[in-house]
Design a protein around this motif. Sequence first.
Motif, PDB file in Angstrom:
ATOM      1  N   THR A  96      41.280  25.226  49.193  1.00 19.24           N
ATOM      2  CA  THR A  96      41.403  23.767  49.229  1.00 19.24           C
ATOM      3  C   THR A  96      40.042  23.104  49.078  1.00 19.24           C
ATOM      4  N   GLU A  97      39.076  23.603  49.811  1.00 21.83           N
ATOM      5  CA  GLU A  97      37.698  23.096  49.736  1.00 21.83           C
ATOM      6  C   GLU A  97      36.747  24.276  49.664  1.00 21.83           C
ATOM      7  N   GLY A  98      35.592  24.078  49.012  1.00 21.05           N
ATOM      8  CA  GLY A  98      34.595  25.124  48.909  1.00 21.05           C
ATOM      9  C   GLY A  98      34.860  26.059  47.736  1.00 21.05           C
ATOM     10  N   ARG A  99      34.116  27.174  47.701  1.00 20.65           N
ATOM     11  CA  ARG A  99      34.239  28.130  46.594  1.00 20.65           C
ATOM     12  C   ARG A  99      34.083  29.552  47.118  1.00 20.65           C
ATOM     13  N   ILE A 100      34.703  30.487  46.395  1.00 20.36           N
ATOM     14  CA  ILE A 100      34.460  31.905  46.617  1.00 20.36           C
ATOM     15  C   ILE A 100      33.845  32.436  45.329  1.00 20.36           C
ATOM     16  N   LEU A 101      32.656  33.016  45.451  1.00 26.35           N
ATOM     17  CA  LEU A 101      31.931  33.471  44.266  1.00 26.35           C
ATOM     18  C   LEU A 101      31.679  34.974  44.326  1.00 26.35           C
ATOM     19  N   CYS A 102      31.843  35.627  43.189  1.00 30.76           N
ATOM     20  CA  CYS A 102      31.516  37.042  43.040  1.00 30.76           C
ATOM     21  C   CYS A 102      30.392  37.146  42.025  1.00 30.76           C
ATOM     22  N   GLU A 103      29.258  37.619  42.475  1.00 29.38           N
ATOM     23  CA  GLU A 103      28.072  37.691  41.622  1.00 29.38           C
ATOM     24  C   GLU A 103      27.755  36.342  40.985  1.00 29.38           C
ATOM     25  N   GLY A 104      27.947  35.263  41.770  1.00 26.60           N
ATOM     26  CA  GLY A 104      27.583  33.931  41.324  1.00 26.60           C
ATOM     27  C   GLY A 104      28.640  33.195  40.528  1.00 26.60           C
ATOM     28  N   THR A 105      29.776  33.837  40.228  1.00 21.55           N
ATOM     29  CA  THR A 105      30.841  33.208  39.450  1.00 21.55           C
ATOM     30  C   THR A 105      32.063  32.985  40.332  1.00 21.55           C
ATOM     31  N   GLU A 106      32.673  31.800  40.233  1.00 21.10           N
ATOM     32  CA  GLU A 106      33.878  31.532  41.001  1.00 21.10           C
ATOM     33  C   GLU A 106      34.979  32.507  40.613  1.00 21.10           C
ATOM     34  N   ILE A 107      35.645  33.061  41.612  1.00 24.41           N
ATOM     35  CA  ILE A 107      36.627  34.106  41.324  1.00 24.41           C
ATOM     36  C   ILE A 107      37.804  33.583  40.508  1.00 24.41           C
ATOM     37  N   ARG A 108      38.151  32.294  40.650  1.00 26.80           N
ATOM     38  CA  ARG A 108      39.283  31.757  39.893  1.00 26.80           C
ATOM     39  C   ARG A 108      38.983  31.696  38.399  1.00 26.80           C
ATOM     40  N   LYS A 109      37.706  31.709  38.052  1.00 31.45           N
ATOM     41  CA  LYS A 109      37.319  31.696  36.645  1.00 31.45           C
ATOM     42  C   LYS A 109      37.218  33.109  36.069  1.00 31.45           C
ATOM     43  N   MET A 110      37.170  34.110  36.948  1.00 35.54           N
ATOM     44  CA  MET A 110      37.003  35.490  36.493  1.00 35.54           C
ATOM     45  C   MET A 110      38.326  36.134  36.070  1.00 35.54           C
ATOM     46  N   GLY A 111      39.442  35.676  36.648  1.00 30.99           N
ATOM     47  CA  GLY A 111      40.750  36.179  36.263  1.00 30.99           C
ATOM     48  C   GLY A 111      40.889  37.678  36.451  1.00 30.99           C
ATOM     49  N   ALA A 112      41.325  38.364  35.381  1.00 33.05           N
ATOM     50  CA  ALA A 112      41.597  39.802  35.441  1.00 33.05           C
ATOM     51  C   ALA A 112      40.345  40.607  35.763  1.00 33.05           C
ATOM     52  N   GLU A 113      39.186  40.098  35.375  1.00 33.97           N
ATOM     53  CA  GLU A 113      37.925  40.798  35.658  1.00 33.97           C
ATOM     54  C   GLU A 113      37.726  40.933  37.164  1.00 33.97           C
ATOM     55  N   TYR A 114      38.070  39.876  37.912  1.00 37.69           N
ATOM     56  CA  TYR A 114      37.938  39.935  39.367  1.00 37.69           C
ATOM     57  C   TYR A 114      39.013  40.823  39.977  1.00 37.69           C
ATOM     58  N   ARG A 115      40.239  40.726  39.469  1.00 36.86           N
ATOM     59  CA  ARG A 115      41.332  41.528  40.024  1.00 36.86           C
ATOM     60  C   ARG A 115      41.060  43.020  39.884  1.00 36.86           C
ATOM     61  N   ARG A 116      40.331  43.405  38.854  1.00 37.76           N
ATOM     62  CA  ARG A 116      39.983  44.826  38.681  1.00 37.76           C
ATOM     63  C   ARG A 116      39.027  45.308  39.764  1.00 37.76           C
ATOM     64  N   LEU A 117      38.317  44.386  40.375  1.00 36.76           N
ATOM     65  CA  LEU A 117      37.369  44.751  41.435  1.00 36.76           C
ATOM     66  C   LEU A 117      38.048  44.898  42.791  1.00 36.76           C
ATOM     67  N   LEU A 118      39.314  44.449  42.884  1.00 36.01           N
ATOM     68  CA  LEU A 118      39.992  44.329  44.167  1.00 36.01           C
ATOM     69  C   LEU A 118      40.934  45.478  44.478  1.00 36.01           C
ATOM     70  N   GLY A 119      40.953  45.881  45.743  1.00 36.44           N
ATOM     71  CA  GLY A 119      41.999  46.723  46.298  1.00 36.44           C
ATOM     72  C   GLY A 119      42.483  46.035  47.554  1.00 36.44           C
ATOM     73  N   TYR A 120      43.812  45.942  47.730  1.00 41.72           N
ATOM     74  CA  TYR A 120      44.355  45.127  48.822  1.00 41.72           C
ATOM     75  C   TYR A 120      45.465  45.869  49.555  1.00 41.72           C
ATOM     76  N   LEU A 121      45.328  45.956  50.866  1.00 37.15           N
ATOM     77  CA  LEU A 121      46.392  46.473  51.719  1.00 37.15           C
ATOM     78  C   LEU A 121      46.854  45.331  52.619  1.00 37.15           C
ATOM     79  N   PRO A 122      47.988  44.694  52.286  1.00 36.02           N
ATOM     80  CA  PRO A 122      48.464  43.576  53.112  1.00 36.02           C
ATOM     81  C   PRO A 122      48.999  44.059  54.447  1.00 36.02           C
ATOM     82  N   GLN A 123      49.169  43.119  55.355  1.00 37.53           N
ATOM     83  CA  GLN A 123      49.667  43.463  56.685  1.00 37.53           C
ATOM     84  C   GLN A 123      51.062  44.076  56.599  1.00 37.53           C
TER      85      GLN A 123
END
Length: 288
Positions: A55-82
């Motif tokens: 809602t407010e602020g930014r999340i950046l990966c290596e200086g780039t907002e993650i919403r702009k990275m798209g699939a490139e960012y998703r490839r960096l992620l591994g997620y185990l939900p609750q």
Amino acid sequence: MLELKLDNVSKIYGRHRAVDGIAYILSHGVYGLLGANGAGKTTLLRMICGILEVTEGRILCEGTEIRKMGAEYRRLLGYLPQNFGYYPEFTARKFLMYLAALKAIPKREAADKVEELLRLVDLEQVKDKKVKTFSGGMVRRLGIAQALLGEPEILILDEPTAGLDPKERIRFRNIISALSKDRIIILSTHIVSDVEYIADEILLMKEGALLAAGDMGRMLEMARGKVWECIVKPEDTERYQAYFNVSNLRNTEEGVRLRIVSDTRPMEEAQPADPDLEDVYLYHFRER
């Protein structure tokens, strides 16, 4: 070294701030996100994963907002939900092969990687058994394996040891420690011991805000001078529990030994004690 930056991140639902202005920089290592249920931990993790919009602020990966990275960012992620979803009729190996296909990992490469991950999480002997026959601990280990498909550099684990017995929790923590060398691992929990032994840094969340952060030494210093031990008569125990934050109670031959978290000495004979992470947690999340 990969860097993930939380730049005054907030998530707002109407008038409610589920996450409120969190700012922090993460690099390789294990980060223990500690807080009571409802503190906003899961909401923050879902924003880091890109599942929820900030809602407010930014999340950046290596200086780039993650919403702009798209699939490139998703490839960096591994997620185990609750609440880890799986297909109960699949075997462990078939389930991981299926997820590898969804991640577009070539079949031969996927087969080798799946075998490697099954060994890592100690499921190799049951890889051809259906997941519906697994214990809770085995399912959580399978969840870790699926999160590691594709060699993610950012591993997000939401309440990974919820419902596990002590032996499985220790096994799980050992796996996480082994994986932390070249990854950012964020482990969210309300179980203090899960982060006490393996976290390089600890982040305390309360009511959506980042209350405190730092390594174990810094966290313990926050409670130094606020932890006391004393021996009281058994009949006085209930009265002290009503007035003070008692983190531990033990019967002894001399009486009942109380461990109390308090800004001031609770009684004249109380002696200062070295704090542990549970004391820090109780100090910040105590009922007033």
